[in-house]
Scaffold this active site. Sequence first.
Site, PDB file in Angstrom:
ATOM      1  N   ASP A  31      -2.099  76.165 -18.787  1.00  0.00           N
ATOM      2  CA  ASP A  31      -3.252  75.297 -18.493  1.00  0.00           C
ATOM      3  C   ASP A  31      -4.463  75.570 -19.361  1.00  0.00           C
ATOM      4  O   ASP A  31      -5.462  74.851 -19.277  1.00  0.00           O
ATOM      5  CB  ASP A  31      -3.645  75.469 -17.017  1.00  0.00           C
ATOM      6  CG  ASP A  31      -2.532  74.988 -16.100  1.00  0.00           C
ATOM      7  OD1 ASP A  31      -2.146  75.732 -15.185  1.00  0.00           O
ATOM      8  OD2 ASP A  31      -2.025  73.879 -16.347  1.00  0.00           O
ATOM      9  N   HIS A  73      -0.989  84.844 -14.584  1.00  0.00           N
ATOM     10  CA  HIS A  73       0.217  84.167 -14.094  1.00  0.00           C
ATOM     11  C   HIS A  73       1.006  85.138 -13.217  1.00  0.00           C
ATOM     12  O   HIS A  73       1.040  86.328 -13.483  1.00  0.00           O
ATOM     13  CB  HIS A  73       1.101  83.733 -15.277  1.00  0.00           C
ATOM     14  CG  HIS A  73       2.088  82.679 -14.912  1.00  0.00           C
ATOM     15  ND1 HIS A  73       3.293  82.974 -14.321  1.00  0.00           N
ATOM     16  CD2 HIS A  73       2.030  81.325 -15.010  1.00  0.00           C
ATOM     17  CE1 HIS A  73       3.945  81.847 -14.095  1.00  0.00           C
ATOM     18  NE2 HIS A  73       3.203  80.831 -14.502  1.00  0.00           N
TER      19      HIS A  73
HETATM   20  C1  SDX Z   1       0.485  77.414 -13.064  1.00  0.00           C
HETATM   21  O1  SDX Z   1       4.113  79.893 -10.935  1.00  0.00           O
HETATM   22  C2  SDX Z   1       4.186  79.092 -11.947  1.00  0.00           C
HETATM   23  O2  SDX Z   1       5.163  79.064 -12.667  1.00  0.00           O
HETATM   24  C3  SDX Z   1       3.030  78.154 -12.122  1.00  0.00           C
HETATM   25  C4  SDX Z   1       2.957  77.366 -13.414  1.00  0.00           C
HETATM   26  C5  SDX Z   1       4.040  76.320 -13.493  1.00  0.00           C
HETATM   27  O3  SDX Z   1       4.391  75.924 -14.616  1.00  0.00           O
HETATM   28  O4  SDX Z   1       4.478  75.822 -12.425  1.00  0.00           O
HETATM   29  O5  SDX Z   1       3.074  78.248 -14.515  1.00  0.00           O
HETATM   30  C6  SDX Z   1       1.634  76.604 -13.531  1.00  0.00           C
HETATM   31  O6  SDX Z   1       0.131  77.357 -11.916  1.00  0.00           O
HETATM   32  C7  SDX Z   1      -0.178  78.372 -14.020  1.00  0.00           C
HETATM   33  C8  SDX Z   1      -1.325  79.213 -13.354  1.00  0.00           C
HETATM   34  C9  SDX Z   1      -2.573  78.312 -13.334  1.00  0.00           C
HETATM   35  N1  SDX Z   1      -3.660  79.011 -12.513  1.00  0.00           N
HETATM   36  C10 SDX Z   1      -4.745  79.455 -13.105  1.00  0.00           C
HETATM   37  O7  SDX Z   1      -4.925  79.489 -14.325  1.00  0.00           O
HETATM   38  C11 SDX Z   1      -5.808  79.935 -12.121  1.00  0.00           C
HETATM   39  C12 SDX Z   1      -6.358  81.292 -12.568  1.00  0.00           C
HETATM   40  N2  SDX Z   1      -5.316  82.324 -12.388  1.00  0.00           N
HETATM   41  C13 SDX Z   1      -5.226  83.001 -11.157  1.00  0.00           C
HETATM   42  O8  SDX Z   1      -5.763  82.444 -10.047  1.00  0.00           O
HETATM   43  C14 SDX Z   1      -4.005  83.886 -11.016  1.00  0.00           C
HETATM   44  O9  SDX Z   1      -3.808  84.514 -12.220  1.00  0.00           O
HETATM   45  C15 SDX Z   1      -2.704  83.233 -10.572  1.00  0.00           C
HETATM   46  C16 SDX Z   1      -2.894  82.470  -9.312  1.00  0.00           C
HETATM   47  C17 SDX Z   1      -2.190  82.338 -11.628  1.00  0.00           C
HETATM   48  C18 SDX Z   1      -1.705  84.354 -10.339  1.00  0.00           C
HETATM   49  O10 SDX Z   1      -2.181  85.096  -9.295  1.00  0.00           O
HETATM   50  P1  SDX Z   1      -1.366  86.363  -8.724  1.00  0.00           P
HETATM   51  O11 SDX Z   1      -0.053  86.533  -9.382  1.00  0.00           O
HETATM   52  O12 SDX Z   1      -1.383  86.279  -7.241  1.00  0.00           O
HETATM   53  O13 SDX Z   1      -2.202  87.557  -9.252  1.00  0.00           O
HETATM   54  P2  SDX Z   1      -3.353  88.232  -8.444  1.00  0.00           P
HETATM   55  O14 SDX Z   1      -4.234  87.170  -7.883  1.00  0.00           O
HETATM   56  O15 SDX Z   1      -2.735  89.219  -7.520  1.00  0.00           O
HETATM   57  O16 SDX Z   1      -4.154  88.962  -9.617  1.00  0.00           O
HETATM   58  C19 SDX Z   1      -3.804  90.265 -10.020  1.00  0.00           C
HETATM   59  C20 SDX Z   1      -5.150  90.848 -10.484  1.00  0.00           C
HETATM   60  C21 SDX Z   1      -6.250  90.755  -9.430  1.00  0.00           C
HETATM   61  O17 SDX Z   1      -7.160  91.799  -9.688  1.00  0.00           O
HETATM   62  P3  SDX Z   1      -7.038  93.177  -8.784  1.00  0.00           P
HETATM   63  O18 SDX Z   1      -7.114  92.764  -7.331  1.00  0.00           O
HETATM   64  O19 SDX Z   1      -5.689  93.799  -9.169  1.00  0.00           O
HETATM   65  O20 SDX Z   1      -8.225  94.009  -9.234  1.00  0.00           O
HETATM   66  O21 SDX Z   1      -5.634  90.093 -11.612  1.00  0.00           O
HETATM   67  C22 SDX Z   1      -6.856  89.482 -11.284  1.00  0.00           C
HETATM   68  C23 SDX Z   1      -6.949  89.462  -9.765  1.00  0.00           C
HETATM   69  O22 SDX Z   1      -8.308  89.450  -9.345  1.00  0.00           O
HETATM   70  N3  SDX Z   1      -6.793  88.116 -11.828  1.00  0.00           N
HETATM   71  C24 SDX Z   1      -7.790  87.507 -12.466  1.00  0.00           C
HETATM   72  C25 SDX Z   1      -7.273  86.269 -12.873  1.00  0.00           C
HETATM   73  N4  SDX Z   1      -6.007  86.159 -12.472  1.00  0.00           N
HETATM   74  C26 SDX Z   1      -5.721  87.298 -11.812  1.00  0.00           C
HETATM   75  N5  SDX Z   1      -9.064  87.886 -12.729  1.00  0.00           N
HETATM   76  C27 SDX Z   1      -9.818  87.004 -13.417  1.00  0.00           C
HETATM   77  N6  SDX Z   1      -9.403  85.784 -13.858  1.00  0.00           N
HETATM   78  C28 SDX Z   1      -8.129  85.393 -13.595  1.00  0.00           C
HETATM   79  N7  SDX Z   1      -7.729  84.213 -14.013  1.00  0.00           N
END
Ligand code: SDX
Length: 430
Positions: free
Chosen positions: A365, A307
Amino acid sequence: MADNKPAILSVFGKEIELPVLTPTAGPDCLDIRKLYGQGDVFTYDPGFTSTASCESTITFIDGDKGELWYRGYPIEQLADNSNYLEVCYLLLYGELPNESQLKDFVARVTNHTMVHEQMHNFFRGFRRDAHPMATMVGVVGAMSAFYHDSTDIGDPWQREVASIRLIAKLPTIAAMAYKYSIGQPFVYPNNELDYASNFLNMCFSVPAAKYTVDPALAKAMDRIFTLHADHEQNASTSTVRLAGSSGANPFACIAAGIACLWGPAHGGANQAALEMLQEIGTVDQIPEYIRRAKDKDDPFRLMGFGHRVYKNFDPRAKVMKESADEVLDLLGIENNETLKVAKELEKIALEDEYFVERKLYPNVDFYSGIILSAMGFPTSMFTPIFALSRTVGWISQWKEMLSDPQNKIGRPRQLYVGADKRDYVPVANR
Ligand code: SDX
């Protein structure tokens, strides 16, 4: 907390004072509104990871502590003691209603649950296998073609009517999208039923048989609505605010919010998370998927994990996890393999350095799909349910934006890294 002294930014030798704005809770904010005028520079923050886009009184999130408040009330207390329409009142008007206020509000919503009869024709223009989110974006946007008497955003009364209409009609539209996708007749709202029971009835009853809503399932449904009601300036809420800042009508703004929520990185994650858990299938397959999630060359991510704000547990996920056990128990579903995979996946991930280092926890989720699937919803209905729940949050934030004296059209700038100015070259000379 700041001592009210401004921050001093030195830009190419020029010192610029940036006022420090102090919140009720959360980080102080540097007010950079005059920065471009005084320093001839922009700030750069793709994804807005360090940027407050507005001032708000509605929802507060502390990502480090795993806290979520609606108008100051912790989500756990609301999930345990309140109900969705009471939470809608709280989000819309800022305070918990007294008995007569709540009774009046419930009556206003209940008496707006039907949609204009001609809107039924819209659904028939879609293919039966259209995703219900596609249908909802279309039909909610089309509400501005029917409810002309609540599209003038300059009229507070019309804003109020549009708010009630949206909260009341989204469940009806979501249920119609579902019924259309499975070839069953639409079921009209029943004003004798509470909000959650009415939605379940519109989704699962058929003219050919008697259908009684299980009150315990209705309570679980209502709690899911509450957990999704609002969440500060997330992507879809920011979309609604940006659309609303241009003066677009409320139905167009909410349709824009639904479109944004659909993405798998946002509200679409509930569908993607359950499909992922079903693809993993059994607990022994988990290590392979953990490996893939950590592999930078593999686009696979653990859906329902991570998140932007929560760098500790998502309080909604905790409530949802408890609810999953209750609902499956209620439905007599034992040894649900998907729930077993979810719990084991969470356990393994939270002991894995990759996830711990990046502070990745289950989000709202991760468990919701297990409950919705057990209730009988197909995965394609998970995000529509998120959308109907979030409508009150979107509309509350939209109303707050319009009544903010600082409100102006949202228009971010950019860091331009394209071609420098150059002269046109006739095709013969290229
Ligand atoms: C919702 O914003 C809100 O409030 C949203 C929400 C709401 O109520 O409105 O809470 C609802 O959207 C919840 C999130 C649902 N999405 C998912 O579950 C999809 C999977 N999660 C990701 O795609 C990700 O975690 C996000 C999009 C939720 C957040 O992404 P960020 O903040 O941009 O984080 P990032 O992509 O910069 O990740 C930081 C690191 C990265 O690794 P490095 O480059 O540092 O090595 O964490 C890794 C990412 O690759 N990472 C994950 C991951 N999420 C982040 N690696 C594996 N699996 C994951 N799910």
